[in-house]
Design an enzyme around this catalytic site. Structure first.
Site, PDB file in Angstrom:
ATOM      1  CB  THR A  84      -0.954  -0.003   1.209  1.00  0.00           C
ATOM      2  OG1 THR A  84      -1.820  -1.127   1.087  1.00  0.00           O
ATOM      3  CG2 THR A  84      -1.779   1.268   1.259  1.00  0.00           C
ATOM      4  CE  LYS A 169      -5.335   0.292   4.074  1.00  0.00           C
ATOM      5  NZ  LYS A 169      -4.578  -0.655   3.204  1.00  0.00           N
ATOM      6  CG  ASP A 170      -1.798   6.900   8.790  1.00  0.00           C
ATOM      7  OD1 ASP A 170      -1.741   5.829   8.153  1.00  0.00           O
ATOM      8  OD2 ASP A 170      -1.178   7.082   9.867  1.00  0.00           O
ATOM      9  NE  ARG A 171      -0.266   1.550   4.558  1.00  0.00           N
ATOM     10  CZ  ARG A 171      -0.896   0.906   5.532  1.00  0.00           C
ATOM     11  NH1 ARG A 171      -0.908   1.408   6.755  1.00  0.00           N
ATOM     12  NH2 ARG A 171      -1.527  -0.246   5.295  1.00  0.00           N
ATOM     13  CG  ASP A 299      -5.544  -3.685   1.483  1.00  0.00           C
ATOM     14  OD1 ASP A 299      -4.980  -4.430   0.666  1.00  0.00           O
ATOM     15  OD2 ASP A 299      -5.077  -3.440   2.609  1.00  0.00           O
ATOM     16  CG  ASP A 346      -2.761   0.027  -3.246  1.00  0.00           C
ATOM     17  OD1 ASP A 346      -3.620  -0.693  -3.789  1.00  0.00           O
ATOM     18  OD2 ASP A 346      -2.674   0.146  -2.008  1.00  0.00           O
ATOM     19  CG  HIS A 347      -1.510  -3.714  -3.533  1.00  0.00           C
ATOM     20  ND1 HIS A 347      -2.554  -4.525  -3.157  1.00  0.00           N
ATOM     21  CD2 HIS A 347      -1.359  -2.813  -2.520  1.00  0.00           C
ATOM     22  CE1 HIS A 347      -3.021  -4.144  -1.981  1.00  0.00           C
ATOM     23  NE2 HIS A 347      -2.321  -3.092  -1.580  1.00  0.00           N
ATOM     24  CG  HIS A 482      -0.972  -7.114  -1.348  1.00  0.00           C
ATOM     25  ND1 HIS A 482      -0.140  -6.085  -0.990  1.00  0.00           N
ATOM     26  CD2 HIS A 482      -2.069  -6.990  -0.544  1.00  0.00           C
ATOM     27  CE1 HIS A 482      -0.699  -5.363  -0.037  1.00  0.00           C
ATOM     28  NE2 HIS A 482      -1.878  -5.886   0.267  1.00  0.00           N
TER      29      HIS A 482
END
Length: 541
Positions: A84, A169-171, A299, A346-347, A482
């Site tokens: 992520t 999500k913060d990131r 996710d 992202d994936h 992943h």
């Protein structure tokens, strides 16, 4: 006499040109900038979801983009750590972790002898209300190296353009926004509210605080997660249900914990994004604005059940419906004719071990602890007692340099022995050493090049591990993960929608880093500092 001679010469030229004076050639027009660019990223969203579930999509959700956008059918990340944090940073910088530095969600810090979180910043504080900051340490983009698309857009317009990011999500919110967005907001799952950090603002904007004060999670109290009638194979099955205790209020922390793993969270995130459009007046100024949204709950659910589950099918269809409603709001507030939209992920994700073993695709469960033990054992046998491994995860071994120094063994030799030991494990496809990366002596093979794009000399470990295809680092049979270079993790959608792009399906091979390169090109911006992607000229009008 001179005038007659000149007139005669002009008449001769006209006759030679076919009897008429040629008109000036029109110069090609550069695409007119939109009022708003919306970057949609769906966390853990494989390309095949768009095709498998397309018969069940509504007209104005995913199909709005598929019918009217440039759809790239062979878009794959060319790096190995498909997770992520790195994925979101990669999408908006247009480059890979070797350049932008976000090598994992967390990585081992040798100086601190512990893992560090990719966006953690002890100098910041959590901002959860208009009253100001709390005492809780928060997050920032301080570990992100180089600029993003939003950074370049802001700089090019003397910071008149607004850049806002929204995610659970913060990131993801932080890494998409870059170093100086107008705002970055994420969801505090324990409190059921959207927050930010003092890196961006000392207090939550009144509109965001108002959104939280309305307790938006309350609308889901008493609801079940029941599959839509259209979800294939589900037959309206109840997929998850929260049973409160006697006298329990809603939404309390227990309910919020349940809600966090339901597709309703995508609806909540898009509702907050809609509030941001309205209150930040996105798309209403004279300069182009940017809104980046990451839908994270796909996710969470994908990890729990795998890509061939009823839960993932229903979540995909519900995401389609939520996007249709969001696009309708976007049309009312900005006008879709004034908007460009991109869609990517992202994936992807691997099938879960039960599916893998049932269909004889591979090993199923990987054993990260056994991989570390194999390295420790081999190094002890070769050079004497350790400890030799200071830190380890599914991607890296970090060697104990004090032991290396004590045993007076060349670091390159220690790395080599550890790499050979780990590569001999059945769940490891390849292992590469720090020395190979730094000296340019990697083998000439695609997986090595992908590993090199993941390796950052200042943050990466000493041995890089690539798990074997269909070896998944989870302990259960039904959960999955992943983070490999294999196509089930690396292939994602890439759709470009708007007036600048030619609709159609393109089998041209591309990478998700081409998204930012393309947007920067058609917006007339300097490419972000580390961009290695290429503008997808085939899809430009």
């Amino acid at each position: 006499m001179l005038k007659k001679t000149l007139l005669y010469s002009v008449l001769v030229m006209v006759m030679l040109c076919g009897g008429s004076v040629a008109e000036p050639v029109a110069r090609p027009r550069f695409p007119e900038r939109p009022k708003l660019v919306v970057v949609l990223v769906i966390d853990q969203f494989r390309y095949d979801y768009l095709m498998r579930f397309r018969p069940f999509f509504e007209k104005s959700g995913f199909n709005l983009l598929l019918d009217g956008g440039a759809v790239f059918t062979d878009c794959r990340y060319n790096y190995a750590t498909t997770i992520t944090g790195p994925g979101h940073a990669t999408l908006l910088t247009g480059t890979y972790p070797n350049i932008h530095g976000i090598i994992e969600n967390e990585w081992y810090d040798r100086a601190q002898h512990r893992e560090v979180y990719c966006v953690a910043d002890a100098a910041t504080r959590l901002v959860a209300s208009r009253e100001g900051a709390s005492a809780t340490p928060s997050s920032s983009p301080r570990n992100l190296i180089g600029s993003t698309l939003g950074d370049e857009l802001r700089a090019a317009t003397d910071f008149r353009s607004k850049v806002v990011t929204v995610s659970l999500k913060d990131r993801t919110a932080i890494l998409m926004g870059g170093h100086e967005p107008t705002g970055a907001y994420w969801y505090d799952a324990g409190a059921g509210r959207f927050v930010t950090s003092t890196y961006y603002t000392p207090a939550l904007p009144p509109w965001a605080d108002d959104f939280n004060q309305q307790v938006p999670t309350k609308q889901y109290c008493g609801q079940k997660w029941q599959a839509l009638p259209e979800t294939p194979g589900a037959n309206g099955k109840v997929l998850s249900e929260f049973t409160p205790s006697a006298g329990e209020s809603c939404p309390d922390p227990k309910f919020l914990g349940w809600l966090n793993d339901t597709p309703y969270m995508n609806q909540l995130a898009l509702s907050f994004a809609t509030a941001a459009i309205k209150n930040e007046h996105l798309g209403q100024g004279t300069d182009t604005d940017l809104l980046a949204i990451s839908l994270s709950v796909n996710d969470y659910i994908g990890h729990g059940f795998g890509p061939y589950s009823l839960e993932v099918a229903d979540t995909t269809l519900r995401t389609d419906r939520y996007l249709a409603a969001f696009f309708s709001e976007l049309d009312k507030r900005v006008g879709l004719g004034n908007v460009w939209i991109t869609l990517s992920a992202d994936h992807g994700v691997a099938p879960n071990p039960a599916f893998i073993q049932q269909h004889k695709l591979g090993l199923g469960n990987a054993q990260p602890a056994a991989i570390r033990s194999a390295a420790e054992k081999a190094l002890t046998e070769a050079f004497g007692p350790g400890p030799w491994v200071d830190g380890a995860d599914e991607f890296y071994l970090y060697l104990n340099r004090e032991t290396v120094k004590k045993r007076n063994v060349p670091e390159a030799k220690v790395e080599e022995v550890a790499a050979q030991a780990t590569a001999s494990q059945p769940d490891v496809a390849a292992a590469f050493t720090r020395t190979q990366f730094l000296t340019g002596s990697l083998p000439n093979m695609p997986v090595a090049r992908k590993a090199a794009n993941s390796f950052n000399a200042k943050r990466s470990g000493d041995v890089f591990l690539v798990l074997a295809p269909y070896a998944v680092p989870v302990s259960s049979a039904t959960g999955t993960s992943h983070g490999t270079p294999w196509s089930y993790d690396a292939q994602v959608p890439l759709v470009l929608w708007g007036a600048a792009f030619k609709p159609g399906f393109y089998a041209t091979a591309c990478q998700p880093i081409d998204m930012t390169a393309t947007l920067a090109a058609v917006l007339g911006l300097t490419q972000p500092s580390g961009t290695e992607g290429q503008p997808l000229a085939i899809a430009l009008k």
